[in-house]
Design a protein around this motif. Structure first.
Motif, PDB file in Angstrom:
ATOM      1  N   PRO A   1      12.646  30.473   4.514  1.00 57.38           N
ATOM      2  CA  PRO A   1      12.910  29.035   4.625  1.00 57.38           C
ATOM      3  C   PRO A   1      11.906  28.241   3.799  1.00 57.38           C
TER       4      PRO A   1
ATOM      5  N   ARG B   1       2.520   4.665  -0.958  1.00 59.42           N
ATOM      6  CA  ARG B   1       2.200   5.940  -1.629  1.00 59.42           C
ATOM      7  C   ARG B   1       3.440   6.815  -1.614  1.00 59.42           C
ATOM      8  N   PRO B   2       3.854   7.281  -2.772  1.00 60.52           N
ATOM      9  CA  PRO B   2       5.040   8.146  -2.810  1.00 60.52           C
ATOM     10  C   PRO B   2       4.773   9.433  -2.044  1.00 60.52           C
ATOM     11  N   SER B   3       5.803   9.979  -1.432  1.00 58.92           N
ATOM     12  CA  SER B   3       5.666  11.222  -0.691  1.00 58.92           C
ATOM     13  C   SER B   3       5.806  12.416  -1.623  1.00 58.92           C
ATOM     14  N   ARG B   4       4.718  13.202  -1.682  1.00 57.96           N
ATOM     15  CA  ARG B   4       4.800  14.376  -2.552  1.00 57.96           C
ATOM     16  C   ARG B   4       5.782  15.404  -2.010  1.00 57.96           C
ATOM     17  N   VAL B   5       5.988  15.423  -0.689  1.00 61.05           N
ATOM     18  CA  VAL B   5       6.885  16.471  -0.195  1.00 61.05           C
ATOM     19  C   VAL B   5       8.320  16.139  -0.582  1.00 61.05           C
ATOM     20  N   ALA B   6       8.696  14.892  -0.528  1.00 66.17           N
ATOM     21  CA  ALA B   6      10.052  14.538  -0.966  1.00 66.17           C
ATOM     22  C   ALA B   6      10.202  14.842  -2.457  1.00 66.17           C
TER      23      ALA B   6
ATOM     24  N   ASN C   1       0.844  -1.193   0.000  1.00 67.31           N
ATOM     25  CA  ASN C   1       0.000   0.000   0.000  1.00 67.31           C
ATOM     26  C   ASN C   1       0.882   1.246   0.000  1.00 67.31           C
TER      27      ASN C   1
ATOM     28  N   SER D   1       8.592  17.014  -4.142  1.00 67.27           N
ATOM     29  CA  SER D   1       8.632  18.456  -4.335  1.00 67.27           C
ATOM     30  C   SER D   1      10.016  19.005  -4.046  1.00 67.27           C
ATOM     31  N   LEU D   2      10.624  18.480  -3.011  1.00 67.84           N
ATOM     32  CA  LEU D   2      11.949  18.976  -2.651  1.00 67.84           C
ATOM     33  C   LEU D   2      12.937  18.690  -3.782  1.00 67.84           C
TER      34      LEU D   2
ATOM     35  N   ASN E   1      -3.423  21.117  -6.782  1.00 67.37           N
ATOM     36  CA  ASN E   1      -4.227  21.313  -5.580  1.00 67.37           C
ATOM     37  C   ASN E   1      -4.316  22.784  -5.238  1.00 67.37           C
ATOM     38  N   ILE E   2      -5.305  23.117  -4.443  1.00 67.01           N
ATOM     39  CA  ILE E   2      -5.489  24.509  -4.061  1.00 67.01           C
ATOM     40  C   ILE E   2      -5.303  24.699  -2.571  1.00 67.01           C
ATOM     41  N   LEU E   3      -4.459  25.644  -2.227  1.00 66.34           N
ATOM     42  CA  LEU E   3      -4.276  26.059  -0.847  1.00 66.34           C
ATOM     43  C   LEU E   3      -5.083  27.334  -0.688  1.00 66.34           C
TER      44      LEU E   3
ATOM     45  N   ILE F   1      -4.954  25.279   4.680  1.00 68.87           N
ATOM     46  CA  ILE F   1      -6.009  24.378   4.229  1.00 68.87           C
ATOM     47  C   ILE F   1      -5.860  24.054   2.750  1.00 68.87           C
ATOM     48  N   LEU F   2      -5.853  22.769   2.473  1.00 68.95           N
ATOM     49  CA  LEU F   2      -5.870  22.291   1.098  1.00 68.95           C
ATOM     50  C   LEU F   2      -7.313  21.906   0.801  1.00 68.95           C
TER      51      LEU F   2
ATOM     52  N   GLU G   1      -1.077  11.432  -0.251  1.00 67.43           N
ATOM     53  CA  GLU G   1       0.263  11.592  -0.821  1.00 67.43           C
ATOM     54  C   GLU G   1       0.872  12.935  -0.447  1.00 67.43           C
TER      55      GLU G   1
ATOM     56  N   GLU H   1       6.509  30.731   1.386  1.00 70.47           N
ATOM     57  CA  GLU H   1       7.305  29.718   2.088  1.00 70.47           C
ATOM     58  C   GLU H   1       6.842  28.300   1.727  1.00 70.47           C
ATOM     59  N   THR H   2       5.579  28.198   1.434  1.00 76.26           N
ATOM     60  CA  THR H   2       5.029  26.883   1.086  1.00 76.26           C
ATOM     61  C   THR H   2       5.459  26.466  -0.307  1.00 76.26           C
ATOM     62  N   GLN H   3       6.102  27.356  -1.019  1.00 76.43           N
ATOM     63  CA  GLN H   3       6.601  27.054  -2.361  1.00 76.43           C
ATOM     64  C   GLN H   3       5.499  26.670  -3.341  1.00 76.43           C
TER      65      GLN H   3
ATOM     66  N   ARG I   1       9.325  25.524   3.299  1.00 77.64           N
ATOM     67  CA  ARG I   1       8.492  24.652   4.122  1.00 77.64           C
ATOM     68  C   ARG I   1       8.544  23.223   3.627  1.00 77.64           C
ATOM     69  N   VAL I   2       8.820  23.019   2.342  1.00 78.14           N
ATOM     70  CA  VAL I   2       8.800  21.625   1.902  1.00 78.14           C
ATOM     71  C   VAL I   2      10.020  20.884   2.436  1.00 78.14           C
TER      72      VAL I   2
ATOM     73  N   LEU J   1       9.862  17.696   4.988  1.00 77.53           N
ATOM     74  CA  LEU J   1      10.503  16.404   4.745  1.00 77.53           C
ATOM     75  C   LEU J   1      11.305  15.976   5.977  1.00 77.53           C
TER      76      LEU J   1
END
Lengths: 317, 317
Positions: B32, A31-36, A29, A38-39, A76-78, B77-78, B98, A98-100, B34-35, B39
């Motif tokens: 900084p 699921r790849p990490s989107r944050v990794a 099960n 993204s980095l 996605n929408i923040l 919020i997403l 994800e 900062e959330t990039q 955030r992503v 991680l």
DNA sequence: CTGAAAGCGCTTACAG
DNA sequence: CTGAAAGCGCTTACAG
């Protein structure tokens, strides 16, 4: 590496190992990490969206239109509500940076240019709604509010109204100011110049319309028509008129902006300037994703509102 | 390292080097990432929020309440609209997983337990609105819809209505079903059992209410009252009644749910079951952040709706 | 009080 | 076709 390749469909893979990977992915099960991701790639596949208040149906429809398009493109929408507070708008802008986020849609900003423009510079892709900004900083979608104000005023003058009051919305709203310009212009052209004392700001809500109309009418009972910042304000003002024994449209004609559902369900229904907000939201997101994906020439889209005449102005003086 | 320390206010730092760091941060306009932070820490400070449709004022208010609280705690919020489509709800649930959101708020899920529960298991913190799920999977906030249905039916029976029609909303809505239960129960207790043919599903929108009421009334002209899935549906139904020459409430009484602004601005205004949605949204987010920050005992909050009687039922038969 | 090392979970070249 | 190495930009122990 191999796993990354099969999941992203990149490079050659023997179908045998692809099978093995897919099985393992399924069994665990995984699921790849989107944050990794993204980095590593510097892409977040998320778009920041700032609106004054999602509770306003006008902006709710914009958000929905934008989200539907984002969805198609796997973004996605923040979401942030700036709540008519400059401090919160400012903070949201920094937070999203900062959330990039890959891009930003900013609706009806209230910050002044000196504060806003440097903040926008930090983003590579931004689209602004209802505010003029330099083309190298952002694409722009805006409603032609001067024209909207002009149409509203012309209509009222045509049905014989002469004492136009205005509930102009939040003091920092650029749309509000532009509409007042249009209204003023139209009145001057018609040689019925306005009394600026009859133009007062208000919260862009039902309550704002109700209370502000009440005080305005108490001070200036001679007012025979009201142009309101938006439909919520107009419906609040309508209620205030009725509650104080005025007849609408006989004593006071009322015009709103936006054409939200509410405007056509009151009795009398409210004359308004329509904009297809769902389409605006979709357009904003399309422009933004275009930019994210590399378009470089700046773009500006101007939308003319359409006058929808209803019972609240259906009566000559 | 040193920089991390000053920006996060962690560990001892000589005020001299703190100064130097802060200056450099300022000069370089450093923000900084955030992503990268996420991680390293496995915290994203973002919350996934899934609603059926932000364009429905009921959910718009929930989102606003939730966002205001999230804001206080520095969470983002997403937002996802599931649009009454099971496939899209499903996809959103996977996407947010994800994305490594710290928590999930899921409003009015339409998926069946077999699909929903495994997906929820992937999240460490989730709060569900208007659906019962096992306490170890999620906290729950729900409206007592059985009671709401009961109140609505009792009220109509009290004013002498006997042929109750129902527009029950989306077929997969659990609230819709619960309300029908309550209505049926109340009618049985009062010894006026209902004809289930008069209960039909509809889209949860103005248009859904309008068209469905039209066909229902054509087939069963003897209906003397309508209980509607929500206020949007009720207002649409009201319009359909008026357009087809029925008087409201004399010929047909109408009850809605939610008490959105729209319900009190129509003529006649619509009787409804009120829930403070802003508070619901705030409550959802508070519960969730509690969970994120470590509370472990499951929680369930049940909200009783309040009957607000207006002109659409203000008439005895 | 300050900094060098390792690691978070991916992807992007680069070898084999 | 497959895998080992380095790096994305932070934070968390661990030395000094």
């Amino acid at each position: 590496m191999t796993i990354s390749r099969v999941l992203n469909d990149k490079g050659e893979i023997s179908s045998a190992t692809r099978q093995r990977v897919l099985e393992a992915v399924h069994d665990l099960n995984y699921r790849p990490s989107r944050v990794a991701r993204s980095l590593a790639t510097h892409q977040t596949f998320t778009i920041g969206l700032i609106v004054p208040d999602i509770t306003n149906p006008f902006f709710a429809a914009i958000v929905r239109g934008a989200e539907d398009i984002a969805w198609e493109y796997n973004y996605n929408i923040l979401l942030c509500n700036s709540v008519e507070k400059q401090e919160r708008e400012n903070a949201a802008l920094q937070l999203l940076e900062e959330t990039q986020v890959d891009g930003l849609i900013l609706c009806s900003p209230r910050l002044c240019d000196a504060q806003l423009l440097p903040l926008l510079k930090a983003y590579s892709s931004v689209v602004v709604f209802n505010r003029q900004v330099p083309g190298e900083l952002a694409d722009v979608v805006r409603i032609d509010d001067v024209d909207g104000g002009r149409q509203a005023a012309n209509h009222l003058l045509q049905i014989g109204r002469r004492v136009l009051g205005c509930l102009t919305g939040p003091a920092h709203s650029f749309s509000g100011r532009a509409r007042v310009q249009g209204i003023t212009l139209a009145a001057e052209v018609a040689a019925y110049p306005l009394n600026p004392d009859l133009q007062i700001p208000c919260l862009p809500t039902w309550e704002g319309g109700y209370t502000t109309a009440q005080t305005l009418l108490k001070t200036y009972p001679e007012i025979d028509s009201l142009i309101c910042y938006n439909d919520l304000v107009a419906v609040g003002a309508l209620q205030a008129c009725l509650d104080s024994g005025k007849r609408v449209p006989e004593d006071i004609a009322i015009v709103g902006f936006d054409d939200i559902l509410l405007a056509r369900t009151t009795r009398p229904a409210v004359t308004t300037l329509r904009v297809s907000t769902y389409e605006v939201g979709a357009k904003l997101m399309r422009l933004l994703l275009d930019r994210v994906q590399g378009r470089s020439e700046p773009d500006e889209v101007v939308i003319k509102p359409e006058l929808i005449i209803r019972a609240s102005t259906a009566c000559n003086h």
